[in-house]
Write a protein that holds these residues in place. Structure first.
Motif, mmCIF file in Angstrom:
data_model
loop_
_atom_site.group_PDB
_atom_site.id
_atom_site.type_symbol
_atom_site.label_atom_id
_atom_site.label_comp_id
_atom_site.label_asym_id
_atom_site.label_seq_id
_atom_site.Cartn_x
_atom_site.Cartn_y
_atom_site.Cartn_z
ATOM 1 N N ASP A 1 0.825 -1.205 0.000
ATOM 2 C CA ASP A 1 0.000 0.000 0.000
ATOM 3 C C ASP A 1 0.862 1.258 0.000
ATOM 4 N N ARG A 2 1.937 1.269 0.812
ATOM 5 C CA ARG A 2 2.814 2.444 0.857
ATOM 6 C C ARG A 2 3.533 2.638 -0.477
ATOM 7 N N LEU A 3 3.954 1.540 -1.075
ATOM 8 C CA LEU A 3 4.629 1.644 -2.363
ATOM 9 C C LEU A 3 3.651 2.134 -3.438
ATOM 10 N N ALA A 4 2.447 1.601 -3.430
ATOM 11 C CA ALA A 4 1.431 2.023 -4.401
ATOM 12 C C ALA A 4 1.062 3.483 -4.195
ATOM 13 N N ALA A 5 0.942 3.923 -2.950
ATOM 14 C CA ALA A 5 0.599 5.312 -2.673
ATOM 15 C C ALA A 5 1.686 6.243 -3.188
ATOM 16 N N PHE A 6 2.923 5.827 -3.071
ATOM 17 C CA PHE A 6 4.021 6.653 -3.556
ATOM 18 C C PHE A 6 3.963 6.792 -5.074
ATOM 19 N N LEU A 7 3.604 5.720 -5.755
ATOM 20 C CA LEU A 7 3.598 5.713 -7.221
ATOM 21 C C LEU A 7 2.336 6.300 -7.833
ATOM 22 N N THR A 8 1.301 6.491 -7.035
ATOM 23 C CA THR A 8 0.035 6.969 -7.543
ATOM 24 C C THR A 8 0.070 8.475 -7.761
ATOM 25 N N ALA A 9 -0.256 8.887 -8.955
ATOM 26 C CA ALA A 9 -0.330 10.326 -9.255
ATOM 27 C C ALA A 9 -1.678 10.850 -8.813
ATOM 28 N N PRO A 10 -1.710 12.061 -8.269
ATOM 29 C CA PRO A 10 -2.999 12.619 -7.844
ATOM 30 C C PRO A 10 -3.894 12.878 -9.065
ATOM 31 N N GLN A 11 -5.183 12.644 -8.904
ATOM 32 C CA GLN A 11 -6.138 12.904 -9.974
ATOM 33 C C GLN A 11 -6.498 14.380 -9.961
#
Length: 124
Positions: A108-118
């Motif tokens: 989850d932390r890794l995915a949150a880091f890679l997720t660009a804000p919409q």
């Protein structure tokens, strides 16, 4: 064996801000580079996938991982060690075998880091 937890770029708001929120400082970049370097090898990526696919709280015995590859047991152990050092998996020895699992929150932390804000009006 000591257990390590992944600290992608710190705990709290900085972790979840993501790559596009602010530039990484030197320490954050070094820590995150270890994670990506560990995942940058096809064997380690497959191992990570096999372990993570067991789901939250699931674990897998090294005896189940080794036969999936045409590699020696010491080579598989080396790859697993690098995943452990990057904080992506934890393990525990039980008798002859070692069991691996993904610590809670790591993906989850890794995915949150890679997720660009919409942005407003953006489509997926």
């Amino acid at each position: 064996m000591p257990k390590q937890e992944l600290e992608v770029i710190g705990q709290g708001a900085a972790c979840c801000a993501g790559l596009s929120a602010a530039p990484l400082d030197e320490d954050q970049a070094a820590e995150l580079a270890k994670v990506f370097k560990a995942l940058g090898d096809p064997v380690r990526l497959r191992l990570m996938s096999m372990i993570a696919s067991r789901g939250e709280g699931g674990e897998v015995c090294v005896c189940e991982l080794t036969p999936a590859f045409e590699l020696s047991q010491p080579t598989i152990s080396h790859h697993l060690k690098l995943l452990r050092q990057a904080g992506l998996v934890n393990c525990e020895r039980r008798g002859t075998w070692v069991y691996y699992w993904v610590p809670p929150g790591v993906l989850d932390r890794l995915a949150a880091f890679l997720t660009a804000p919409q942005t407003a009006g953006a489509t997926a």
